[in-house]
Design a protein around this motif. Structure first.
Motif, short mmCIF file in Angstrom:
data_model
loop_
_atom_site.label_atom_id
_atom_site.label_comp_id
_atom_site.label_asym_id
_atom_site.label_seq_id
_atom_site.Cartn_x
_atom_site.Cartn_y
_atom_site.Cartn_z
N PRO A 9 27.64 39.29 -14.58
CA PRO A 9 28.22 40.30 -13.70
C PRO A 9 29.44 39.74 -12.97
CG PRO A 9 25.86 40.07 -13.33
CD PRO A 9 26.27 38.94 -14.20
N ASN A 10 30.38 40.61 -12.67
CA ASN A 10 31.48 40.25 -11.77
C ASN A 10 32.47 39.23 -12.33
OD1 ASN A 10 32.07 41.44 -9.35
ND2 ASN A 10 31.35 39.77 -8.08
N VAL A 11 32.52 39.07 -13.63
CA VAL A 11 33.42 38.07 -14.19
C VAL A 11 34.77 38.66 -14.61
CG1 VAL A 11 31.60 36.49 -14.96
CG2 VAL A 11 32.45 38.25 -16.52
N GLY A 12 34.86 39.99 -14.53
CA GLY A 12 36.14 40.63 -14.88
C GLY A 12 36.10 41.39 -16.20
N LYS A 13 34.91 41.78 -16.64
CA LYS A 13 34.79 42.51 -17.91
C LYS A 13 35.54 43.84 -17.84
CE LYS A 13 30.30 42.54 -17.78
NZ LYS A 13 30.20 41.78 -16.50
N THR A 14 35.28 44.57 -16.76
CA THR A 14 35.91 45.89 -16.64
C THR A 14 37.41 45.75 -16.38
OG1 THR A 14 33.82 46.77 -15.84
CG2 THR A 14 35.77 48.13 -15.48
N THR A 15 37.77 44.70 -15.65
CA THR A 15 39.20 44.45 -15.42
C THR A 15 39.91 44.25 -16.76
OG1 THR A 15 38.59 43.38 -13.35
CG2 THR A 15 40.83 42.99 -14.14
N GLU A 28 34.96 46.49 -8.90
CA GLU A 28 34.63 46.19 -7.50
C GLU A 28 34.44 44.71 -7.32
OE1 GLU A 28 34.27 48.06 -4.83
OE2 GLU A 28 33.97 50.14 -5.51
N PHE A 32 27.39 44.16 -10.61
CA PHE A 32 26.70 45.39 -11.07
C PHE A 32 27.50 46.64 -10.74
CE2 PHE A 32 23.32 42.25 -10.26
CZ PHE A 32 22.99 42.04 -11.59
N THR A 33 28.80 46.55 -10.85
CA THR A 33 29.64 47.72 -10.66
C THR A 33 29.52 48.65 -11.85
OG1 THR A 33 31.17 46.39 -9.39
CG2 THR A 33 32.01 48.48 -10.24
N THR A 34 29.60 48.05 -13.02
CA THR A 34 29.47 48.88 -14.23
C THR A 34 28.00 49.14 -14.48
OG1 THR A 34 31.41 47.78 -15.12
CG2 THR A 34 30.07 49.06 -16.67
N ASN A 219 38.60 34.00 -18.39
CA ASN A 219 39.36 34.82 -17.43
C ASN A 219 39.91 33.90 -16.34
OD1 ASN A 219 40.49 36.88 -16.00
ND2 ASN A 219 38.55 37.72 -15.23
N GLN A 241 43.19 40.13 -14.39
CA GLN A 241 43.68 40.88 -13.23
C GLN A 241 45.17 41.17 -13.35
OE1 GLN A 241 41.64 40.98 -10.03
NE2 GLN A 241 43.15 40.46 -8.49
N1 LIG Z 1 41.15 36.56 -8.59
C1 LIG Z 1 40.80 37.25 -9.68
N2 LIG Z 1 39.93 38.22 -9.56
C2 LIG Z 1 39.56 38.89 -10.65
C3 LIG Z 1 40.06 38.60 -11.94
N3 LIG Z 1 39.49 39.44 -12.83
C4 LIG Z 1 38.67 40.22 -12.13
N4 LIG Z 1 38.70 39.91 -10.80
C5 LIG Z 1 37.98 40.54 -9.69
O1 LIG Z 1 36.59 40.31 -9.88
C6 LIG Z 1 35.84 41.42 -9.40
C7 LIG Z 1 34.93 41.91 -10.49
O2 LIG Z 1 35.70 42.46 -11.54
P1 LIG Z 1 35.09 43.50 -12.58
O3 LIG Z 1 36.12 43.72 -13.61
O4 LIG Z 1 34.51 44.67 -11.90
O5 LIG Z 1 33.93 42.59 -13.18
P2 LIG Z 1 32.77 43.00 -14.21
O6 LIG Z 1 32.50 41.80 -15.02
O7 LIG Z 1 33.12 44.25 -14.91
O8 LIG Z 1 31.58 43.23 -13.19
P3 LIG Z 1 30.21 44.09 -13.41
O9 LIG Z 1 30.57 45.40 -13.99
O10 LIG Z 1 29.69 44.22 -12.04
O11 LIG Z 1 29.36 43.24 -14.27
C8 LIG Z 1 36.87 42.46 -8.95
O12 LIG Z 1 37.02 42.35 -7.57
C9 LIG Z 1 38.12 42.04 -9.69
O13 LIG Z 1 39.29 42.45 -9.01
C10 LIG Z 1 41.02 37.55 -12.05
O14 LIG Z 1 41.53 37.24 -13.14
N5 LIG Z 1 41.34 36.90 -10.89
#
Ligand SMILES: Nc1nc2c(ncn2[C@@H]2O[C@H](COP(=O)(O)OP(=O)(O)OP(=O)(O)O)[C@@H](O)[C@H]2O)c(=O)[nH]1
Ligand SMILES: [Mg+2]
Length: 367
Positions: A9-15, A28, A32-34, A219, A241
Motif C-alpha cells: 500500500p501507499n507506494v505510488g501504484k495509483t500515481t 492519498e 488503502f486509498t485504492t 518509484n 509523482q
Molecule cells: N514524494 C513522493 N511521493 C509519492 C511518489 N509517488 C507517490 N507518492 C505519494 O505517495 C502517496 C501514495 O500514493 P498512491 O499512488 O495513492 O499509492 P498507492 O500505492 O496507489 O496506494 P494504495 O492505493 O493505498 O495502495 C501519495 O501521497 C502520493 O502523492 C513519489 O514518487 N514521490
C-alpha cells in the motif's frame, strides 16, 4: 494485453497508473486509498505506424494498447485475508504480466507499510499486525519485494492445494498431480519452477501469479537513482509523482520541463518499452481496408494465436496467413511490388510471428 500493477500500500501504484493513463484516480497520503481496482488503457507509442501509414496510404491508424489494472495494496498476510489486496488478487490472475512497484522515494510524510523494520511504532490497539507496522519514510525495497512475492506465492499455493485435493484420486490426472507438486515445492522454497512449454500450457488455466512475467519498477524520489540491490531484479527507475504531474502540462511545456529537470528519456515510454522487452512482447500489424492497426503479442506465439488476438473467430476458423515484415515492406516501398516479388509469404498456423510482421489472416466462420 493486460498488465496488473501490484505493490505494498501507499507506494505510488495509483500515481503511476494516473501517469500512464493520464487518469485522475484517487491518490492519498494514506494507505488503502485504492479499493475498487482502477482500469485504464494506454496507447503504445510506435514510430513505425506513421511510416506505414504513409506507405500504404492508410485512412485510419490504431496503435496497440496495453490495459493497466491498478489494485489495492497487498500486505503481509494478504493471501490469508489481511488488508484489502487479497480480494483483488483474483483480478490480477487474468493479467498477462505484472508491474511490481517498489517504494524508493524517501518522504517522512507518507507511511511505508512494511512489517518488522527496526524502530517501527508499536501497534495501536486493535490494528492488524500486517499493516500496523506503518513506518514513516523508511525504505527497504528488497524486503518489500519479498513480502509481495511471498503473498503471490502463498495465494498460488492455495490454488495448487485445492486442485491437488480434487484430482489426487483421479488415475488420469497423475501427470498433472506430479506437475502441481513440483510447482508447489518450488514455490515453497521461494523459487520459480523450471517448466517446459507443455507444462506451462497445462498450468495456464490456473493463472498462477508467480509464473507471470514481472517488471520491477523503482518509484524514485526526484534525487534518487535505482538502488544497487534492485539491479538484480532488473528494476527500472521512474519518478511516478513527477511523471503524473507532467501529464497535466500541455505537450510543449512538458518537453521544456523535462529539459529543465535534466530528465532525458520520457519515463513512461521507457516503462512501456521495457515492459515489451522484459515481457518479450512483440508488435504485429494488420491492414484491413486501409485500416492500419498494431497489436501486442507474447514473443514465440504462432500466427494462429495472433489471429486470436484480433478475434476468437479468426483463431477458430484459421486457414492461413499472408505475411510480410515491416522492414522488408519499407525496403521494397509498396505492397504491390512486394506481392510481385513474392515477398508476401503464405504461412500456416505454426508460423512463429516476428516483431513487425504485417499479417492478413484468412479464415472461415465456424459457427
Ligand atoms: N514524494 C513522493 N511521493 C509519492 C511518489 N509517488 C507517490 N507518492 C505519494 O505517495 C502517496 C501514495 O500514493 P498512491 O499512488 O495513492 O499509492 P498507492 O500505492 O496507489 O496506494 P494504495 O492505493 O493505498 O495502495 C501519495 O501521497 C502520493 O502523492 C513519489 O514518487 N514521490
Ligand atoms: Mg492506489
Amino acid at each position: 494485453m493486460q498488465i496488473g500493477i501490484v505493490g505494498l500500500p501507499n507506494v505510488g501504484k495509483t500515481t503511476l497508473f494516473n501517469a500512464l493513463t493520464r487518469g485522475h484516480a484517487k491518490v492519498e497520503r494514506y494507505p488503502f486509498t485504492t479499493i475498487e481496482p482502477n482500469i485504464g488503457v494506454v496507447e503504445v507509442p510506435d514510430e513505425r505506424l506513421a511510416k506505414l501509414k504513409e506507405l500504404i496510404e492508410a485512412s485510419e491508424v490504431t496503435p496497440t494498447t496495453i490495459k493497466f489494472l491498478d489494485i489495492a495494496g497487498l500486505v503481509e498476510g494478504a493471501s490469508k485475508g489481511q488488508g484489502l489486496g487479497n480480494r483483488f488478487l483474483a483480478k490480477i490472475r487474468e493479467v498477462e504480466a505484472i508491474v511490481h512497484i517498489v517504494r524508493c522515494f524517501p518522504d517522512p510524510n507518507i507511511a511505508h507499510i512494511t512489517p518488522d523494520l527496526p524502530g517501527q511504532r508499536p501497534l495501536p490497539p486493535g490494528q492488524s499486525p500486517s499493516w500496523g507496522g506503518a513506518q514513516a519514510g523508511g525504505l527497504n525495497p528488497i524486503k518489500d519485494i519479498e513480502i509481495i512475492n511471498l503473498e503471490l506465492a502463498l495465494a498460488d499455493l492455495e490454488i495448487i492445494e485445492k486442485r491437488r485435493e480434487k484430482i489426487k484420486k483421479d488415475p488420469e490426472a497423475k501427470e498433472e498431480l506430479r506437475l502441481l507438486e513440483k510447482v508447489g515445492e518450488s514455490l515453497k522454497q521461494g523459487e520459480l519452477p523450471e517448466l517446459n512449454e507443455k507444462e506451462r500450457e497445462v498450468l495456464k488455466e490456473y493463472h498462477l501469479l508467480s509464473l507471470k512475467p514481472v517488471l520491477y519498477v523503482a518509484n524514485l524520489g526526484e534525487e534518487e537513482e535505482v538502488p544497487e540491490d534492485l539491479k538484480k531484479y532488473n528494476a527500472i527507475g521512474i519518478c511516478a509523482q513527477l511523471e503524473s504531474e507532467m501529464q497535466e502540462l500541455p505537450e510543449e511545456e512538458r518537453a521544456q520541463f523535462r529539459a529543465e529537470l535534466g530528465i532525458g528519456e520520457i519515463g513512461l515510454e521507457k516503462l512501456i518499452r521495457e515492459s515489451y522487452r522484459l515481457l518479450r512482447l512483440i508488435t504485429f500489424f494488420t491492414l484491413e481496408r486501409k485500416k492500419l492497426r498494431a497489436w501486442t503479442l507474447e514473443g514465440g506465439r504462432n500466427v494462429r494465436e495472433a489471429a486470436g488476438r484480433i478475434h476468437s473467430d479468426m483463431e477458430k476458423g484459421f486457414i492461413k496467413a499472408e505475411v510480410i515484415n515491416y522492414s522488408d515492406l519499407i525496403q521494397i516501398g509498396s505492397l504491390s511490388q512486394a506481392r510481385e516479388k513474392g515477398l508476401l509469404k503464405i504461412e500456416g498456423k505454426d508460423y512463429r510471428v516476428a516483431e513487425g510482421d504485417i499479417i492478413t489472416i484468412k479464415f472461415h466462420l465456424t459457427r
